[in-house]
Design an enzyme around this catalytic site. Structure first.
Site, PDB file in Angstrom:
ATOM      1  N   GLU A  44      47.541  36.311  32.029  1.00  0.00           N
ATOM      2  CA  GLU A  44      46.151  36.683  32.326  1.00  0.00           C
ATOM      3  C   GLU A  44      45.192  36.604  31.152  1.00  0.00           C
ATOM      4  OE1 GLU A  44      48.050  40.357  33.670  1.00  0.00           O
ATOM      5  OE2 GLU A  44      46.380  40.499  35.067  1.00  0.00           O
ATOM      6  N   CYS A  96      45.840  46.080  33.412  1.00  0.00           N
ATOM      7  CA  CYS A  96      46.397  44.906  32.768  1.00  0.00           C
ATOM      8  C   CYS A  96      47.809  44.604  33.269  1.00  0.00           C
ATOM      9  CB  CYS A  96      46.396  45.260  31.288  1.00  0.00           C
ATOM     10  SG  CYS A  96      47.340  44.228  30.283  1.00  0.00           S
TER      11      CYS A  96
END
Ligand code: SAH
Length: 347
Positions: free
Chosen positions: A87, A334
């Site tokens: 990511e 996250c």
């Protein structure tokens, strides 16, 4: 070796082994700096581009993109040449745009609140891959003003522990701040660590101008060790001493990240004890209401409570703010997006 991770000398030697004249090195470096693959280096002869394609590129491509309808935050999933995905995020603030980049695929630190670490660390990211995330984001979202860059600030707060991938992160920082590269000011870069103490001391010499962010999340060993296994190796006092040294030696304010976890570290007493621990250190506390991860069973707190905790710290003369929530509609904490997508793909 791959193109994105070669030094200038290696690029020059490789190109000369292909019979290319020396002026090609500068051209190739210009393209690589912008994350462009050999096939798209339009000022090179086709034959050279074909020769260059025999060596791996070593960069990332955008695999998926999610745009927040609320605040324009963009979450990217990048695919790497070995098939892994990882990511990155682009956040828009009034003062500029910040990208949050990953430093490892997964993480081995085992923090109890974090989604990135659930399956351990698959591998370190290379400096070239990290540079490539930045280049891909800039290409995908070019600045409206030609003379300006899209990205002004970088935070290494995506998945992974930057100081567990120390050499690659330091090389990345050197390249990303270089006038020959993206030339981002080190003052606009934050590196976040769970607290690998010896590496923090090393970092004082290797990256003295960046902002060091320390994920503290507790004011005593008991709570911190329960949340963050690294604390069993380096105690909170050793960590705070390292942070203090970093601030004194670099003249840079250290940021302490403190995720507020319901009934764990969020009481008035916790605020007072945290303030006591941080007294005398040039620092700022960034309060983050925990983003509860489904697999983890820890509680979040309301934003109102986070502001209350912030006031408790401010009353003790500790500089603190509550982190703005960005892109809440496109993912959670996250590592969650990557997990969700990997789960969907394997179904
Ligand atoms: N390994 C580094 C950087 C990656 S994590 C570090 O530990 O600092 C980036 C930040 O997000 C850290 O402060 C981390 O503690 C925090 N974080 C991770 N999961 C979170 C969650 N579920 N809610 C709130 N903050 C979280």
């Amino acid at each position: 070796m791959d193109w994105m991770n070669m030094t200038e000398q290696q690029i020059s030697e490789t190109l000369s082994s292909f019979g290319a004249p020396s002026f090609r090195t500068k051209q190739v470096m210009e393209w690589l700096k912008r994350g462009v693959r050999p096939a798209d280096m339009s000022n090179l002869p086709k034959s050279l581009r074909e020769q260059m394609a025999s060596i791996p590129f070593g960069g990332a491509s955008i695999f998926q993109k999610y745009v927040s309808q609320r605040d324009g935050t963009i979450k990217y999933l990048f695919s790497l040449e070995d098939g892994n995905i990882v990511e990155g995020v682009l956040m828009r603030y009034s003062y500029g745009n910040t990208v949050c980049l990953s430093t490892q695929i997964g993480c081995k630190m085992g923090c109890k609140f974090c989604a990135s670490t659930l399956e351990g660390c698959i591998r370190n990211l290379t400096p070239g891959e990290m540079l490539s995330f930045l280049a891909e984001i800039e290409r995908d979202e070019p600045s409206e003003d030609d003379k300006k860059r899209t990205v002004t600030n970088i935070v290494l707060m995506g998945s992974g522990e930057p100081l567990d991938n120390y050499d690659n992160v330091v090389t990345f920082l050197k390249r990303v701040t270089s006038p020959d590269g993206p030339h981002i000011s080190p003052r606009n870069i934050s590196v976040s660590t769970c607290g690998i103490v010896p590496k923090i001391y090393q970092f004082i010499d290797d990256a003295p101008h960046v902002t060091l962010s320390i994920s503290l999340h507790a004011h005593n060993d008991e709570t911190r060790s329960a949340l963050m296994p690294i604390n069993k190796v380096y105690s909170i006092d050793k960590l705070i001493e390292a942070a203090h040294t970093y601030a004194d030696r670099t003249g840079r304010r250290v940021v302490f990240e403190y995720a507020l976890i319901g009934e764990t570290n969020d009481s008035h007493k916790d605020a007072l004890l945290l303030a006591k621990k941080l007294k005398g250190i040039m620092c700022h506390v960034n309060l983050i209401p925990l983003n509860p991860v489904k697999e983890r069973g820890l509680k979040g707190v309301s934003r109102e409570h986070a502001y209350e905790f912030c006031n408790w710290l401010n009353n003790e003369h500790i500089s603190a703010t509550v982190r703005r929530e960005m892109g809440t509609d496109i993912d959670g904490a996250c590592g969650q997006l990557r997990r969700r997508v990997l789960n969907d793909l394997s179904r």
